[in-house]
Design a protein around this motif. Structure first.
Motif, mmCIF file in Angstrom:
data_model
loop_
_atom_site.group_PDB
_atom_site.id
_atom_site.type_symbol
_atom_site.label_atom_id
_atom_site.label_comp_id
_atom_site.label_asym_id
_atom_site.label_seq_id
_atom_site.Cartn_x
_atom_site.Cartn_y
_atom_site.Cartn_z
ATOM 1 N N HIS A 213 72.137 69.484 51.063
ATOM 2 C CA HIS A 213 71.927 68.049 50.867
ATOM 3 C C HIS A 213 73.080 67.382 50.111
ATOM 4 N N GLY A 214 74.048 68.160 49.668
ATOM 5 C CA GLY A 214 75.185 67.568 48.960
ATOM 6 C C GLY A 214 74.742 66.853 47.698
ATOM 7 N N GLY A 215 75.267 65.641 47.502
ATOM 8 C CA GLY A 215 74.904 64.854 46.320
ATOM 9 C C GLY A 215 73.706 63.961 46.548
ATOM 10 N N TYR A 216 72.955 64.216 47.627
ATOM 11 C CA TYR A 216 71.881 63.308 48.001
ATOM 12 C C TYR A 216 70.506 63.947 47.900
ATOM 13 N N GLY A 217 70.382 64.994 47.086
ATOM 14 C CA GLY A 217 69.122 65.708 46.986
ATOM 15 C C GLY A 217 67.987 64.849 46.472
ATOM 16 N N TYR A 218 68.211 64.122 45.384
ATOM 17 C CA TYR A 218 67.146 63.303 44.807
ATOM 18 C C TYR A 218 66.779 62.151 45.730
ATOM 19 N N GLN A 219 67.760 61.461 46.256
ATOM 20 C CA GLN A 219 67.475 60.253 47.026
ATOM 21 C C GLN A 219 66.897 60.537 48.409
ATOM 22 N N SER A 220 66.954 61.801 48.848
ATOM 23 C CA SER A 220 66.382 62.153 50.150
ATOM 24 C C SER A 220 65.206 63.115 50.024
ATOM 25 N N SER A 221 64.787 63.408 48.788
ATOM 26 C CA SER A 221 63.876 64.532 48.531
ATOM 27 C C SER A 221 62.529 64.423 49.243
ATOM 28 N N TYR A 222 61.877 63.286 49.175
ATOM 29 C CA TYR A 222 60.549 63.175 49.785
ATOM 30 C C TYR A 222 60.633 63.097 51.310
ATOM 31 N N GLY A 223 61.656 62.439 51.821
ATOM 32 C CA GLY A 223 61.824 62.400 53.268
ATOM 33 C C GLY A 223 62.135 63.764 53.843
ATOM 34 N N SER A 224 63.016 64.491 53.171
ATOM 35 C CA SER A 224 63.366 65.841 53.595
ATOM 36 C C SER A 224 62.140 66.751 53.538
ATOM 37 N N ALA A 225 61.358 66.653 52.473
ATOM 38 C CA ALA A 225 60.159 67.482 52.328
ATOM 39 C C ALA A 225 59.131 67.169 53.404
ATOM 40 N N ALA A 226 59.001 65.892 53.759
ATOM 41 C CA ALA A 226 58.060 65.517 54.820
ATOM 42 C C ALA A 226 58.465 66.126 56.152
ATOM 43 N N THR A 227 59.767 66.154 56.428
ATOM 44 C CA THR A 227 60.244 66.757 57.675
ATOM 45 C C THR A 227 59.981 68.256 57.691
ATOM 46 N N ALA B 290 63.800 75.182 61.938
ATOM 47 C CA ALA B 290 63.008 76.411 61.938
ATOM 48 C C ALA B 290 63.791 77.552 62.565
ATOM 49 N N GLU B 291 63.532 78.743 62.051
ATOM 50 C CA GLU B 291 64.123 79.972 62.614
ATOM 51 C C GLU B 291 63.037 81.050 62.616
ATOM 52 N N TRP B 292 62.668 81.502 63.790
ATOM 53 C CA TRP B 292 61.731 82.623 63.885
ATOM 54 C C TRP B 292 62.524 83.913 63.806
ATOM 55 N N ARG B 293 62.097 84.813 62.910
ATOM 56 C CA ARG B 293 62.791 86.080 62.727
ATOM 57 C C ARG B 293 61.843 87.233 63.072
ATOM 58 N N GLU B 294 62.406 88.278 63.644
ATOM 59 C CA GLU B 294 61.629 89.471 63.936
ATOM 60 C C GLU B 294 62.100 90.572 63.006
ATOM 61 N N LEU B 295 61.175 91.062 62.174
ATOM 62 C CA LEU B 295 61.509 92.096 61.200
ATOM 63 C C LEU B 295 61.601 93.456 61.888
ATOM 64 N N ASP B 296 62.043 94.447 61.131
ATOM 65 C CA ASP B 296 62.223 95.794 61.689
ATOM 66 C C ASP B 296 60.927 96.367 62.252
ATOM 67 N N THR C 253 57.594 69.817 56.177
ATOM 68 C CA THR C 253 56.152 69.999 56.365
ATOM 69 C C THR C 253 55.765 69.816 57.832
ATOM 70 N N LYS C 254 56.349 68.828 58.495
ATOM 71 C CA LYS C 254 56.087 68.625 59.923
ATOM 72 C C LYS C 254 56.548 69.832 60.737
ATOM 73 N N ILE C 255 57.688 70.388 60.364
ATOM 74 C CA ILE C 255 58.208 71.558 61.074
ATOM 75 C C ILE C 255 57.252 72.736 60.914
ATOM 76 N N VAL C 256 56.813 72.992 59.679
ATOM 77 C CA VAL C 256 55.886 74.103 59.434
ATOM 78 C C VAL C 256 54.593 73.897 60.224
ATOM 79 N N ASP C 257 54.028 72.697 60.147
ATOM 80 C CA ASP C 257 52.802 72.390 60.897
ATOM 81 C C ASP C 257 52.993 72.662 62.386
ATOM 82 N N SER C 258 54.071 72.138 62.939
ATOM 83 C CA SER C 258 54.315 72.223 64.377
ATOM 84 C C SER C 258 54.552 73.655 64.833
ATOM 85 N N GLU C 259 55.381 74.393 64.089
ATOM 86 C CA GLU C 259 55.704 75.764 64.490
ATOM 87 C C GLU C 259 54.473 76.664 64.428
ATOM 88 N N LEU C 260 53.664 76.499 63.394
ATOM 89 C CA LEU C 260 52.463 77.324 63.286
ATOM 90 C C LEU C 260 51.430 76.946 64.344
#
Length: 374
Positions: free
Chosen positions: A325-339, A306-312, A341-348
């Motif tokens: 993700h390099g060549g591992y986009g498909y094989q890591s896709s659901y795990g990466s997406a779950a992480t 996560a990166e919090w940004r302050e606009l002008d 989602t957890k980040i968005v939930d937690s930060e908000l």
């Protein structure tokens, strides 16, 4: 009276590759109102030459090291999800036997972490190895017919109520401004993160992959041969429609998107050496297409944070990165997406807690001030 429903929090996902679409699906299913913004989508892949996902192989094979716990978590969750989806019509996913061979037998062999959960894992006996290979393993894996799976993934996102917007983005901050300004943006731009203003991550670089697609419906298993050099990285991946993907190359910092005929010949030669049944006796190899893609590799690995940004105007907004993700986009896709989602939930959640604390503090201050006047 029925309880009034809270409005869904809008989230914008930038990028419609496998990482972006999978992340969008998980966030939408979680209860956010997600819009995917991208120049290219599965229906118009050619408008963006660095739209890599449509050019992928692809199948599940984790290369996460035994001490890479994040990679292991991502890949295991993705495997279990893909395995369940194999029974869903229209996904383009299928279960297939997988074989891996090495040119040399390792001095000390440690079974990969996925040996504990992947079906039918075993080390191969010498008589099961092709000529020129000294060691091998086998297991059951999932093969992905990319031209089917990506559109299916987009359809799932739309079915869940997600929205799409086809356009160019010249700066990441554009997504936080204007009529449809977002407070949360997830950056799934892949190789585009290298040059996108507002991100411009110089750690991202291309790793060129070239493949040959042939029609060989009799081949229903994957084969991977690993040597001592990345360039000696040979793989065979069948699809559910009879197309078989032959690969490949792993050429760091090579930006060329043109298929090289000599490289294609080399790929075919290497693949026939480990899977001669590709070309039945008396028949020629039926070549369907040549494809090239630039894997979005990153020094230091995938950026997922996560990166919090302050606009002008002083407004604080949340930008979550998920690229490299390099060549591992498909094989890591659901795990990466779950992480993500957890980040968005937690930060908000933290933002809401901070706002409540500040509001309560201000109210308490006003109360004390009022008492002082009595």
């Amino acid at each position: 009276m029925a309880k009034k429903q809270e409005p869904k929090i809008p989230v914008t996902v930038l990028g419609a590759g496998v990482t972006g679409l999978t992340t969008a699906c998980i966030l939408q299913n979680r209860g956010y109102q997600v819009t995917v913004v991208s120049r290219a989508f599965p229906g118009n892949p050619d408008v963006d030459p660095i739209y890599t996902s449509p050019a992928a192989g692809a199948h599940w094979r984790s290369y996460a090291a035994n001490d890479d716990y994040r990679g292991q978590e991502w890949d295991e969750l993705t495997f279990q999800t893909l395995l369940r989806l194999c029974s869903v019509p229209g996904t383009g996913l299928m279960i297939a036997p997988g074989y891996e061979f090495w040119a040399e037998k390792p001095d000390v062999w440690q079974d990969p972490f996925f040996a504990r959960f992947i079906p039918k894992y075993q080390r191969l006996e010498a008589e099961a190895l092709p000529q020129g290979c000294k060691f091998g393993i086998s297991y059951e894996t999932v093969c992905i017919n990319v031209p089917k799976y990506l559109p299916w993934l987009l359809d799932q996102f739309l079915y869940l109520g997600g929205k799409t917007e086809e356009r160019d983005v010249s700066h990441i901050d554009e997504l936080f401004q204007g009529k449809h300004a977002a407070n949360v943006v997830v950056n799934c731009t892949g190789f585009g993160a290298r040059t996108l203003p507002g991100v411009a991550d110089g750690h991202v670089y291309p790793t060129r992959g070239q493949i040959v697609q042939v029609f060989a419906p009799h081949v229903r298993h994957t084969v991977t041969r690993l040597g001592t050099m990345h360039e000696d990285f040979t793989y065979i991946i069948p699809r559910d429609d009879g197309i078989v993907v032959l690969g490949g190359t792993y050429q760091a910092d090579n930006h060329s998107l043109e298929a090289d005929p000599k490289t294609a010949d080399d790929i075919i030669e290497r693949c026939l050496a480990i899977c001669p049944e590709l070309k039945p006796e008396g028949k020629s190899l039926e070549i369907v297409a040549h494809k090239v893609g630039l894997r979005p590799t990153r020094v230091g690995g995938t950026r997922c944070e996560a990166e919090w940004r302050e606009l002008d105007n002083g407004r604080k907004v949340l930008l979550v990165h998920s690229y490299g993700h390099g060549g591992y986009g498909y094989q890591s896709s659901y795990g990466s997406a779950a992480t993500v989602t957890k980040i968005v939930d937690s930060e908000l959640a933290q933002q809401r807690a901070s706002a409540r604390a500040a509001s309560n503090g201000a109210a308490a201050g006003r109360g004390r001030g009022g008492n002082a006047k009595l």
